[in-house]
Design a protein around this motif. Structure first.
Motif, short mmCIF file in Angstrom:
data_model
loop_
_atom_site.label_atom_id
_atom_site.label_comp_id
_atom_site.label_asym_id
_atom_site.label_seq_id
_atom_site.Cartn_x
_atom_site.Cartn_y
_atom_site.Cartn_z
N ASN A 231 0.83 -1.21 0.00
CA ASN A 231 0.00 0.00 0.00
C ASN A 231 0.86 1.26 0.00
OD1 ASN A 231 -2.96 0.82 0.33
ND2 ASN A 231 -1.96 2.04 1.92
N ALA A 232 1.94 1.25 0.79
CA ALA A 232 2.83 2.41 0.87
C ALA A 232 3.53 2.67 -0.46
CB ALA A 232 3.86 2.19 1.98
N VAL A 233 4.01 1.59 -1.10
CA VAL A 233 4.72 1.74 -2.37
C VAL A 233 3.76 2.16 -3.48
CG1 VAL A 233 6.05 0.51 -4.14
CG2 VAL A 233 6.51 0.08 -1.72
N LYS A 234 2.56 1.60 -3.47
CA LYS A 234 1.58 1.88 -4.53
C LYS A 234 1.24 3.36 -4.60
CE LYS A 234 -1.77 -1.02 -4.82
NZ LYS A 234 -3.01 -1.77 -4.46
N GLU A 255 6.05 0.77 13.34
CA GLU A 255 5.50 1.90 12.60
C GLU A 255 6.01 1.90 11.17
OE1 GLU A 255 4.86 5.97 14.57
OE2 GLU A 255 6.58 6.33 13.25
N ILE A 256 5.08 1.99 10.22
CA ILE A 256 5.42 2.07 8.80
C ILE A 256 4.89 3.39 8.27
CG2 ILE A 256 5.11 1.01 6.53
CD1 ILE A 256 4.74 -1.67 7.94
N LYS A 257 5.81 4.25 7.84
CA LYS A 257 5.44 5.60 7.44
C LYS A 257 5.89 5.86 6.01
CE LYS A 257 6.01 10.46 8.79
NZ LYS A 257 6.65 11.39 9.75
N ASP A 258 4.96 6.36 5.19
CA ASP A 258 5.32 6.73 3.82
C ASP A 258 5.07 8.21 3.60
OD1 ASP A 258 2.61 7.28 2.41
OD2 ASP A 258 2.25 5.33 3.33
N LEU A 259 5.59 8.73 2.50
CA LEU A 259 5.42 10.14 2.15
C LEU A 259 4.61 10.26 0.86
CD1 LEU A 259 9.03 11.42 2.97
CD2 LEU A 259 6.98 11.60 4.38
N GLY A 260 3.62 9.41 0.73
CA GLY A 260 2.83 9.37 -0.49
C GLY A 260 1.69 10.37 -0.51
N ILE A 261 0.62 10.02 -1.22
CA ILE A 261 -0.48 10.97 -1.42
C ILE A 261 -1.36 11.13 -0.19
CG2 ILE A 261 -0.56 10.55 -3.90
CD1 ILE A 261 -2.92 8.71 -3.43
N GLY A 262 -1.22 10.20 0.76
CA GLY A 262 -2.00 10.30 1.98
C GLY A 262 -3.45 9.86 1.79
N GLY A 316 1.50 11.91 3.21
CA GLY A 316 1.77 10.52 3.56
C GLY A 316 0.91 9.97 4.69
N SER A 317 1.12 8.68 4.96
CA SER A 317 0.34 7.96 5.98
C SER A 317 1.27 7.19 6.89
CB SER A 317 -0.65 6.99 5.32
OG SER A 317 -1.47 7.66 4.39
N THR A 318 0.81 6.96 8.12
CA THR A 318 1.56 6.20 9.10
C THR A 318 0.68 5.11 9.67
OG1 THR A 318 2.89 8.14 9.69
CG2 THR A 318 2.89 6.29 11.23
N PHE A 319 1.11 3.87 9.54
CA PHE A 319 0.40 2.73 10.12
C PHE A 319 1.19 2.21 11.30
CE2 PHE A 319 -1.36 2.97 5.91
CZ PHE A 319 -2.66 2.52 6.04
N ARG A 320 0.50 2.00 12.43
CA ARG A 320 1.16 1.51 13.65
C ARG A 320 0.56 0.17 14.05
NH1 ARG A 320 0.01 6.76 14.22
NH2 ARG A 320 1.75 8.24 14.33
#
Length: 335
Positions: A231-234, A255-262, A316-320
């Motif tokens: 999901n983060a890479v997509k 914690e997995i955090k991306d800097l995507g579209i959010g 981006g989004s952060t999943f914990r």
């Protein structure tokens, strides 16, 4: 139940009251008929009628009270046997319907199990040519063609993996092996599997595991992390995905955090719903099935893992993932 009984027998009650009223009226209009004995008779008969109603209430409602309290698990043995012909008709009808439902349920379950086994067998069969295809793609000299084919191969692989785990989810409890899982090799394996896709999109990873172990089932945790990383890479481009772990209040938090579209605020409560895809950025999510996060959440429940998410649209989004303590598993599994 008293109100229902009175409502059911209201016509009988009104008939008795009307007959008594008619008797008193006739006695009052016809002088030779003494009124006092008639009133005395009416008084006594009403008392007898009230006692009769009380007795009948208990006997007539016993069967229906049992019906209301009946836990519908296709077991008619717990029902009280009907006292009246009508109650017997109801009971016989329920027993016939229950037998039919049991047979129908058994047939459907057998068919469903067969379909599940056939699908699982098909998925395993497809993995063989997929593996051969991947080896062929690796031997290609055209890097642009190789990257494109690898991406499409990876999409097929991930979709098959989702299907495989989706069919196993209802029986997940039978497949659990709770242990202290080493997070580093588990996470790095998932990153490596997504390497070609990440290189194509210019995505890197920063991993810092202050808490290197978590109490969980390693195989199912890998599946959950796979969905979150996919999901983060997509939904990211030319940025880094940060993976951290630490201890908070005695629990391991990954914690997995991306800097995507959010994720937009209106979509956030629904992202774990089955089949849900973003209401924004439809062009970016055209290949999405809406199953990844749903399956991740479903798999996390038996593992007692809590998944929380925060997101800022455009940032981006952060999943914990919050893992349980050992004593929580002891209550359930007796470890």
């Amino acid at each position: 139940m008293i109100r229902l009984f009175i409502k059911e027998r209201l016509s009988w009650i009104l008939l008795v009251l009307f007959l008594h009223f008619l008797l008193v009226l006739v006695s009052w209009l016809d002088a030779p008929i003494p009124l006092a004995p008639i009133l005395y008779y009416v008084f006594l008969s009403l008392i007898v009628f009230i006692i009769f109603l009380a007795v009948r209430y208990n006997s007539e409602t016993r069967f229906y009270r049992k019906l209301i309290d009946w836990e519908n698990q296709l077991d008619t043995n717990s029902l009280v046997e009907g006292n009246s012909p009508f109650e017997t008709i109801v009971q016989d009808s329920l027993e016939r319907q229950t037998d039919w439902l049991k047979q129908s349920s058994s047939r459907n379950l057998t068919t469903l199990e067969q379909e599940k086994d056939d699908l699982l067998s098909w998925i395993h069969e497809v993995k063989t040519p997929l593996t051969a295809m991947h080896l062929m793609i690796d031997r290609l000299d055209d890097e642009k063609l190789k990257a494109g084919l690898t991406y499409e191969w990876l999409r097929i692989h991930l979709l098959l993996d989702q299907q495989l785990h989706q069919k196993r989810l209802p029986f997940m409890e039978n497949d659990l092996f709770i242990e202290k899982a080493d997070l580093k090799p588990l996470i790095f394996k998932e990153i490596k599997d997504l390497q070609s896709w990440c290189m194509q999109k210019g995505i890197g990873f920063e991993v810092e595991l202050k808490a290197p172990e978590a109490l969980t089932d390693a195989k199912w945790l890998a599946f959950i992390i796979r969905q979150l990383l996919t999901n983060a890479v997509k939904y990211s481009e030319s940025s880094d995905v940060t993976i951290n772990s630490c201890r908070k209040n005695g629990r391991v938090v990954l914690e997995i955090k991306d800097l995507g579209i959010g994720i937009s605020k209106k979509d956030l409560p629904r992202i774990f719903d089955k089949g849900f895809t973003s209401t924004d950025h439809r062009n970016l999510g055209s290949a999405a099935t809406g199953m990844g996060l749903y399956l991740a959440k479903k798999a996390a429940i038996p593992l007692l893992i809590t998944i929380d998410v925060s997101s800022v649209p455009g940032a981006g989004s952060t999943f914990r993932l919050t893992f349980p303590e050992k004593n929580e598993f002891v209550k359930i599994t007796g470890m």
